[in-house]
Design a protein around this motif. Sequence first.
Motif, PDB file in Angstrom:
ATOM      1  N   UNK A 316      -4.270 -37.287 -52.520  1.00 60.26           N
ATOM      2  CA  UNK A 316      -3.154 -36.370 -52.279  1.00 60.26           C
ATOM      3  C   UNK A 316      -3.566 -35.046 -51.651  1.00 60.26           C
ATOM      4  N   UNK A 317      -4.883 -34.846 -51.462  1.00 64.88           N
ATOM      5  CA  UNK A 317      -5.338 -33.528 -51.016  1.00 64.88           C
ATOM      6  C   UNK A 317      -5.930 -33.511 -49.614  1.00 64.88           C
ATOM      7  N   UNK A 318      -6.104 -34.663 -49.007  1.00 66.09           N
ATOM      8  CA  UNK A 318      -6.771 -34.729 -47.707  1.00 66.09           C
ATOM      9  C   UNK A 318      -6.005 -33.982 -46.612  1.00 66.09           C
ATOM     10  N   UNK A 319      -4.703 -33.755 -46.799  1.00 70.96           N
ATOM     11  CA  UNK A 319      -3.914 -33.086 -45.764  1.00 70.96           C
ATOM     12  C   UNK A 319      -4.142 -31.573 -45.741  1.00 70.96           C
ATOM     13  N   UNK A 320      -4.787 -31.041 -46.759  1.00 69.18           N
ATOM     14  CA  UNK A 320      -5.045 -29.601 -46.805  1.00 69.18           C
ATOM     15  C   UNK A 320      -6.375 -29.305 -46.125  1.00 69.18           C
ATOM     16  N   UNK A 321      -6.348 -28.461 -45.105  1.00 71.30           N
ATOM     17  CA  UNK A 321      -7.578 -28.163 -44.376  1.00 71.30           C
ATOM     18  C   UNK A 321      -8.584 -27.405 -45.225  1.00 71.30           C
ATOM     19  N   UNK A 322      -8.120 -26.735 -46.284  1.00 69.85           N
ATOM     20  CA  UNK A 322      -9.047 -26.009 -47.166  1.00 69.85           C
ATOM     21  C   UNK A 322      -9.913 -26.948 -47.997  1.00 69.85           C
ATOM     22  N   UNK A 388      -2.311 -32.919 -58.441  1.00 61.49           N
ATOM     23  CA  UNK A 388      -0.928 -32.473 -58.296  1.00 61.49           C
ATOM     24  C   UNK A 388      -0.818 -30.961 -58.436  1.00 61.49           C
ATOM     25  N   UNK A 389      -1.555 -30.406 -59.394  1.00 61.25           N
ATOM     26  CA  UNK A 389      -1.519 -28.957 -59.598  1.00 61.25           C
ATOM     27  C   UNK A 389      -2.160 -28.227 -58.422  1.00 61.25           C
ATOM     28  N   UNK A 390      -3.213 -28.784 -57.869  1.00 60.74           N
ATOM     29  CA  UNK A 390      -3.857 -28.186 -56.707  1.00 60.74           C
ATOM     30  C   UNK A 390      -2.916 -28.161 -55.508  1.00 60.74           C
ATOM     31  N   UNK A 391      -2.132 -29.229 -55.341  1.00 59.59           N
ATOM     32  CA  UNK A 391      -1.151 -29.255 -54.248  1.00 59.59           C
ATOM     33  C   UNK A 391      -0.222 -28.045 -54.330  1.00 59.59           C
ATOM     34  N   UNK A 392       0.331 -27.819 -55.517  1.00 60.91           N
ATOM     35  CA  UNK A 392       1.253 -26.705 -55.722  1.00 60.91           C
ATOM     36  C   UNK A 392       0.536 -25.371 -55.504  1.00 60.91           C
ATOM     37  N   UNK A 393      -0.681 -25.254 -56.043  1.00 59.65           N
ATOM     38  CA  UNK A 393      -1.441 -23.999 -55.941  1.00 59.65           C
ATOM     39  C   UNK A 393      -1.768 -23.666 -54.494  1.00 59.65           C
ATOM     40  N   UNK A 394      -2.216 -24.653 -53.741  1.00 61.88           N
ATOM     41  CA  UNK A 394      -2.587 -24.407 -52.335  1.00 61.88           C
ATOM     42  C   UNK A 394      -1.374 -24.099 -51.468  1.00 61.88           C
ATOM     43  N   UNK A 395      -0.263 -24.755 -51.758  1.00 60.12           N
ATOM     44  CA  UNK A 395       0.960 -24.470 -51.020  1.00 60.12           C
ATOM     45  C   UNK A 395       1.416 -23.032 -51.295  1.00 60.12           C
ATOM     46  N   UNK A 396       1.185 -22.558 -52.505  1.00 64.59           N
ATOM     47  CA  UNK A 396       1.571 -21.197 -52.865  1.00 64.59           C
ATOM     48  C   UNK A 396       0.733 -20.139 -52.202  1.00 64.59           C
ATOM     49  N   UNK A 397      -0.476 -20.510 -51.735  1.00 67.18           N
ATOM     50  CA  UNK A 397      -1.341 -19.548 -51.057  1.00 67.18           C
ATOM     51  C   UNK A 397      -1.034 -19.436 -49.581  1.00 67.18           C
ATOM     52  N   UNK A 398      -0.355 -20.416 -49.026  1.00 65.37           N
ATOM     53  CA  UNK A 398      -0.078 -20.438 -47.582  1.00 65.37           C
ATOM     54  C   UNK A 398       1.078 -19.506 -47.200  1.00 65.37           C
TER      55      UNK A 398
END
Length: 398
Positions: A316-322, A388-398
């Motif tokens: 679920x995290x591969x789409x985040x460039x970070x 799942x929590x990382x998805x939400x956290x990273x989206x919140x930083x963008x």
Amino acid sequence: MSESSLTRCSKSIGFDERISKALSDRATKGLSRSLIASQGGNTTELIRNGQKLVNFSSNDYLGLANDSELIEAWQRGLSLYGCGSAASPIVTGFSSAHANLESALCEWLGFERAVLFSSGFSANQALLFTLLEESDVVYQDKLNHASLIEAGILSPATMRRFKHNDDSHLSSLLNLYEHNCGSSLVMTEGVFSMDGDMAPLNALNKVIGDRAWLAVDDAHGIGVLGKEGQGSCAAQDLKPNVLVVTFGKAFGLSGAAILCDASTGDYLTQFARHHVYSTAMPPSQAYALTKALEMIKTQQWRRDKLAELKSVYSENLSRFEQVIKTETPINPIIIGEAEQATKAALALNKAGFGVTAIRSPTVPSNQSRLRVTLTAAHSVDQVKSLSSCLEVTLQGLN
């Protein structure tokens, strides 16, 4: 008050000012570090400040640190050998338990000698301080561990740092110093602790040829990579001149060993101050480490479990460039600014996940990150929840 007492007091003010300024500067930059007493730091369930967290900051990659089989082995070692070693290895601190561990390491990894140390830090420093002389050159990967970089700086040799995992840059440096009258040593890590990537050992070895020795610190690869967990070098079908392995990660314990040929081992035994003048690791610990080695060799399911968890984490995290893709249990998420990395870590902590923000000076100031580590003791559900929590956290930083 005597004049000498006044002199001593006045000189101490310089330390006071230096300490105060350094602490203030670090706090201003948001880089202060704190010691927080934790319970369960060697398990997947960490309790810190009264809060229960799923621990994703441990280097216990194979889940051995709290394994009942290994605990029983150390208890048995205590019954056989008592608590401490009571002396340096050269005096009375070297026991049959130490000899058995050295022999098992040599047989497993294919070297003639193994020299034991109390920590990976001391093993790395002992290696460079003992081998290097003023006429020598040591070439180090730019991202090598602080123990190696510090030893290179403080050694009498000339140190040159090559760009991270860049065999072409290493080759150019070797060419530059090819007429050096001393010996040359190339030092790299097998797996880099903050990036989770692996050194291109065969490419490095090819450009080295017969111009230098190759030494590999495989603290984060041993136990995890290669057949029977033999590490980075085995995974790339290469045998370096010197191999450093540590026991504080996949082995679930602590300590380290330098693997080498017989002559180099004898040389270290004679001249490595960290070995000669330091109290030996307890024989009970050496006994437990031999058991840990056996478990690493025979319990392939632990590495299989890591591969499964890695797949779940990445799904679920591969789409985040970070989120940096690695082939190891170390999973860096590059945030950038220290304040943002700290903010992300606190958000994860609040949600019940123990993830650490890594900031300068451990990594460059613009490369602050979250460092997520997976272990064989984690469950699939725990890793899914973190993802799942990382998805939400990273989206919140963008």
